[in-house]
Design a protein around this motif. Structure first.
Motif, PDB file in Angstrom:
ATOM      1  N   TYR A  84      26.863  32.611 -23.795  1.00 25.29           N
ATOM      2  CA  TYR A  84      26.153  31.571 -23.201  1.00 25.29           C
ATOM      3  C   TYR A  84      25.692  32.504 -21.779  1.00 25.29           C
ATOM      4  O   TYR A  84      25.426  31.379 -20.670  1.00 25.29           O
ATOM      5  CB  TYR A  84      27.028  30.396 -22.889  1.00 25.29           C
ATOM      6  N   ARG A  85      26.078  33.580 -21.507  1.00 25.73           N
ATOM      7  CA  ARG A  85      26.064  34.144 -20.005  1.00 25.73           C
ATOM      8  C   ARG A  85      24.624  33.969 -19.363  1.00 25.73           C
ATOM      9  O   ARG A  85      24.414  33.498 -18.191  1.00 25.73           O
ATOM     10  CB  ARG A  85      26.192  35.597 -20.052  1.00 25.73           C
ATOM     11  N   ALA A  86      23.543  33.969 -20.313  1.00 31.11           N
ATOM     12  CA  ALA A  86      22.088  33.867 -19.676  1.00 31.11           C
ATOM     13  C   ALA A  86      21.994  32.269 -19.204  1.00 31.11           C
ATOM     14  O   ALA A  86      21.318  32.165 -18.146  1.00 31.11           O
ATOM     15  CB  ALA A  86      21.087  34.315 -20.614  1.00 31.11           C
ATOM     16  N   ALA A  87      22.337  31.458 -19.934  1.00 34.30           N
ATOM     17  CA  ALA A  87      22.185  29.833 -19.605  1.00 34.30           C
ATOM     18  C   ALA A  87      22.924  29.791 -18.184  1.00 34.30           C
ATOM     19  O   ALA A  87      22.494  28.586 -17.357  1.00 34.30           O
ATOM     20  CB  ALA A  87      22.631  29.000 -20.721  1.00 34.30           C
ATOM     21  N   THR A  88      24.109  30.339 -18.023  1.00 31.87           N
ATOM     22  CA  THR A  88      25.054  30.111 -16.773  1.00 31.87           C
ATOM     23  C   THR A  88      24.279  30.765 -15.698  1.00 31.87           C
ATOM     24  O   THR A  88      24.288  30.243 -14.640  1.00 31.87           O
ATOM     25  CB  THR A  88      26.314  30.668 -17.269  1.00 31.87           C
ATOM     26  N   ALA A  89      23.722  32.137 -15.692  1.00 31.86           N
ATOM     27  CA  ALA A  89      23.311  32.730 -14.627  1.00 31.86           C
ATOM     28  C   ALA A  89      21.949  32.496 -14.177  1.00 31.86           C
ATOM     29  O   ALA A  89      21.740  32.526 -13.095  1.00 31.86           O
ATOM     30  CB  ALA A  89      23.312  34.279 -15.177  1.00 31.86           C
ATOM     31  N   ALA A  90      21.001  32.324 -15.058  1.00 28.63           N
ATOM     32  CA  ALA A  90      19.517  31.921 -14.996  1.00 28.63           C
ATOM     33  C   ALA A  90      19.202  30.885 -15.876  1.00 28.63           C
ATOM     34  O   ALA A  90      18.400  31.347 -16.636  1.00 28.63           O
ATOM     35  CB  ALA A  90      18.946  33.108 -14.684  1.00 28.63           C
ATOM     36  N   PRO A  91      19.479  29.579 -15.645  1.00 30.72           N
ATOM     37  CA  PRO A  91      19.094  28.693 -16.606  1.00 30.72           C
ATOM     38  C   PRO A  91      17.619  28.251 -16.885  1.00 30.72           C
ATOM     39  O   PRO A  91      17.334  27.848 -17.842  1.00 30.72           O
ATOM     40  CB  PRO A  91      20.072  27.346 -16.071  1.00 30.72           C
ATOM     41  N   GLY A  92      16.830  28.606 -15.948  1.00 28.86           N
ATOM     42  CA  GLY A  92      15.625  28.452 -16.075  1.00 28.86           C
ATOM     43  C   GLY A  92      14.616  29.763 -16.677  1.00 28.86           C
ATOM     44  O   GLY A  92      13.493  29.600 -16.789  1.00 28.86           O
ATOM     45  N   SER A  93      15.344  30.890 -16.794  1.00 33.46           N
ATOM     46  CA  SER A  93      14.617  31.826 -17.454  1.00 33.46           C
ATOM     47  C   SER A  93      14.254  31.988 -18.983  1.00 33.46           C
ATOM     48  O   SER A  93      14.728  31.002 -19.676  1.00 33.46           O
ATOM     49  CB  SER A  93      15.459  33.321 -17.112  1.00 33.46           C
ATOM     50  N   GLY A  94      13.508  32.958 -19.288  1.00 34.73           N
ATOM     51  CA  GLY A  94      13.162  32.990 -20.765  1.00 34.73           C
ATOM     52  C   GLY A  94      14.426  33.373 -21.614  1.00 34.73           C
ATOM     53  O   GLY A  94      14.522  32.523 -22.711  1.00 34.73           O
ATOM     54  N   PRO A  95      15.062  34.082 -21.402  1.00 34.64           N
ATOM     55  CA  PRO A  95      16.269  34.128 -22.141  1.00 34.64           C
ATOM     56  C   PRO A  95      17.290  33.194 -22.125  1.00 34.64           C
ATOM     57  O   PRO A  95      17.777  32.998 -23.506  1.00 34.64           O
ATOM     58  CB  PRO A  95      16.877  35.417 -21.473  1.00 34.64           C
ATOM     59  N   ALA A  96      17.267  32.380 -21.126  1.00 32.60           N
ATOM     60  CA  ALA A  96      18.296  31.343 -21.210  1.00 32.60           C
ATOM     61  C   ALA A  96      17.557  30.122 -21.949  1.00 32.60           C
ATOM     62  O   ALA A  96      18.506  29.460 -22.619  1.00 32.60           O
ATOM     63  CB  ALA A  96      18.610  30.658 -19.746  1.00 32.60           C
ATOM     64  N   ARG A  97      16.314  29.988 -22.194  1.00 30.45           N
ATOM     65  CA  ARG A  97      15.785  28.833 -22.829  1.00 30.45           C
ATOM     66  C   ARG A  97      16.052  29.123 -24.477  1.00 30.45           C
ATOM     67  O   ARG A  97      16.187  28.213 -25.024  1.00 30.45           O
ATOM     68  CB  ARG A  97      14.164  28.868 -22.549  1.00 30.45           C
ATOM     69  N   GLN A  98      15.768  30.453 -24.776  1.00 31.92           N
ATOM     70  CA  GLN A  98      16.235  30.930 -26.080  1.00 31.92           C
ATOM     71  C   GLN A  98      17.580  30.539 -26.503  1.00 31.92           C
ATOM     72  O   GLN A  98      18.161  30.189 -27.697  1.00 31.92           O
ATOM     73  CB  GLN A  98      15.918  32.266 -26.323  1.00 31.92           C
ATOM     74  N   VAL A  99      18.628  30.838 -25.500  1.00 30.05           N
ATOM     75  CA  VAL A  99      20.104  30.688 -25.660  1.00 30.05           C
ATOM     76  C   VAL A  99      20.256  29.230 -25.895  1.00 30.05           C
ATOM     77  O   VAL A  99      21.010  29.042 -26.995  1.00 30.05           O
ATOM     78  CB  VAL A  99      20.715  30.957 -24.650  1.00 30.05           C
ATOM     79  N   LEU A 100      19.526  28.399 -24.860  1.00 29.39           N
ATOM     80  CA  LEU A 100      19.837  26.987 -25.443  1.00 29.39           C
ATOM     81  C   LEU A 100      19.033  26.341 -26.667  1.00 29.39           C
ATOM     82  O   LEU A 100      19.569  25.499 -27.180  1.00 29.39           O
ATOM     83  CB  LEU A 100      19.052  26.402 -23.933  1.00 29.39           C
ATOM     84  N   ALA A 101      17.907  26.808 -27.187  1.00 32.88           N
ATOM     85  CA  ALA A 101      17.537  26.642 -28.151  1.00 32.88           C
ATOM     86  C   ALA A 101      18.353  26.943 -29.404  1.00 32.88           C
ATOM     87  O   ALA A 101      18.677  26.062 -30.491  1.00 32.88           O
ATOM     88  CB  ALA A 101      15.887  27.213 -28.368  1.00 32.88           C
ATOM     89  N   LEU A 102      19.029  28.098 -29.386  1.00 33.62           N
ATOM     90  CA  LEU A 102      19.942  28.644 -30.290  1.00 33.62           C
ATOM     91  C   LEU A 102      21.273  27.409 -30.560  1.00 33.62           C
ATOM     92  O   LEU A 102      21.620  27.119 -31.502  1.00 33.62           O
ATOM     93  CB  LEU A 102      20.369  29.833 -30.272  1.00 33.62           C
TER      94      LEU A 102
END
Length: 372
Positions: free
Chosen positions: A7-25
């Protein structure tokens, strides 16, 4: 079954493209019956994600260099955390990120690999020695995760082929999981935008990396504008600092930085066409976001972009500036092929329900191979 998710991408940069895919997953995993999702991240002591995730401590002071932080998380924290949480499947989402050592033997490992451009493209604005050091570190980190993964999920056939070419011994682990398209929010009113929109414009989303090809695209647009007065204005979501100084203040180019979701939805909705000129792209989510708004697109040939655009949408060589200018002139004069509903229907192939079904099928395949 307990599934661990990086979940690191969602923590570090919640609006980024990688974070959006982590949240979708995460959303797709939580829809799966008889499954518990456990999030793993690193965060300061006061970060809200510490209440929902198993977190490694990240001090409030300036963070350690990336390599040291990754080693501390992937070698020092993650193996014991997976064991303590009794995780059955762990999904790494950071182009690497699987435990470096002491991984519990029973844990099945999945690598979510968006692209391999850190290995295949030259690093911009970097000294030769620094570029070499970064490449060696990336080769070690990505190579370790590819070798230790039980399955590798990529967003496109293009990335699958690249991974198979670079790591042929692990080609049998590769599966395609297209990125998820989140529903567009309600579009902001034009009066609420950070700056006014021209009555007629084309849209370009993303300029940060050289592979986005904004330099050549702007020069081709300028060529077309000089040859054909009715070439539409250009709205660019990105920073002028990403292109050479002579392209930063062109008449007819409107720059939008720090765009929110509602403002971006308005830009998609009102655009005459989205252009995506990247010469290297792992997926191409802006293309689908434009199609979901009913907006036509034009995409570069030779990469993943061709997989996310309908067959009747124009293609072009991302390295051929004269050809691109000619296409711009032609499309500025012609009516759009197809209709908005057809474009929206195409985009729905990547909607949350379709994404969740594909995640479920891939997990079933992973667990089936475990029993053999």
């Amino acid at each position: 079954m307990r599934i661990g998710l990086d979940y690191r991408a969602a923590t570090a940069a919640p609006g980024s493209g990688p974070a959006r895919q982590v949240l979708a997953l995460e959303r797709a995993l939580r829809r799966r019956p008889d499954t518990e999702t456990v999030l793993f991240t690193e965060a300061p002591l006061d970060h809200p994600h510490r209440a929902i995730a198993v977190a490694a401590d990240l001090p409030a002071a300036p963070p350690a260099p990336g390599l040291r932080r990754r080693w501390r998380f992937e070698a020092g924290f993650l193996p014991s955390a997976l064991r303590a949480q009794q995780v059955d499947v762990y999904i790494a989402t950071a182009e690497g990120g699987l435990p470096v050592w002491r991984k519990p033997a029973a844990v099945r490992q999945v690598l979510l690999l968006h692209d391999l451009f850190r290995l295949t493209l030259r690093r911009p604005r970097s000294s030769p020695w620094r570029a070499l050091a970064s490449r060696l570190i990336d080769e070690a980190a990505i190579g370790h995760s590819i070798a230790s993964a039980d399955a590798i999920w990529t967003p496109s056939r293009y990335t699958t082929a690249e991974c198979g070419r670079l790591y042929p011994a692990h080609a049998h682990k590769l599966y395609v999981l297209p990125d998820a398209l989140a529903p567009l929010p309600a579009a902001a009113e034009r009066s609420r935008l950070s700056r006014p929109l021209p009555p007629r414009y084309w849209l370009l989303v993303g300029t940060r990396e050289p592979r986005k090809n904004a330099d050549l695209f702007l020069r081709a647009w300028l060529d077309a504008r000089r040859q054909h007065y009715d070439t539409p204005d250009l709205v660019v979501v990105g920073s002028p600092a990403d292109v050479p100084a002579e392209l930063q203040r062109l008449n007819g180019v409107h720059w939008f930085e720090q765009v929110g979701d509602e403002e971006l939805a308005r830009l998609y909705l009102d655009a005459e066409r989205l252009w995506q000129p990247s010469y290297a792209e792992g997926f191409g989510l802006p293309v689908l976001e434009a199609l979901a708004a009913g907006t036509p697109v034009a995409v570069a040939e030779g990469g993943a972009l061709e997989e996310v655009a309908p067959g009747d949408m124009p293609r072009f060589d991302p390295h051929d500036r004269p050809q691109l200018a000619e296409l711009m002139i032609r499309l500025s004069r012609e009516s759009v092929v197809g209709n908005a509903e057809q474009r929206r229907a195409f985009a729905q192939r990547f909607a949350p329900n379709a994404y969740a079904a594909r995640v479920g099928a891939l997990l079933d395949e992973l667990l089936k191979t475990r029993k053999k």
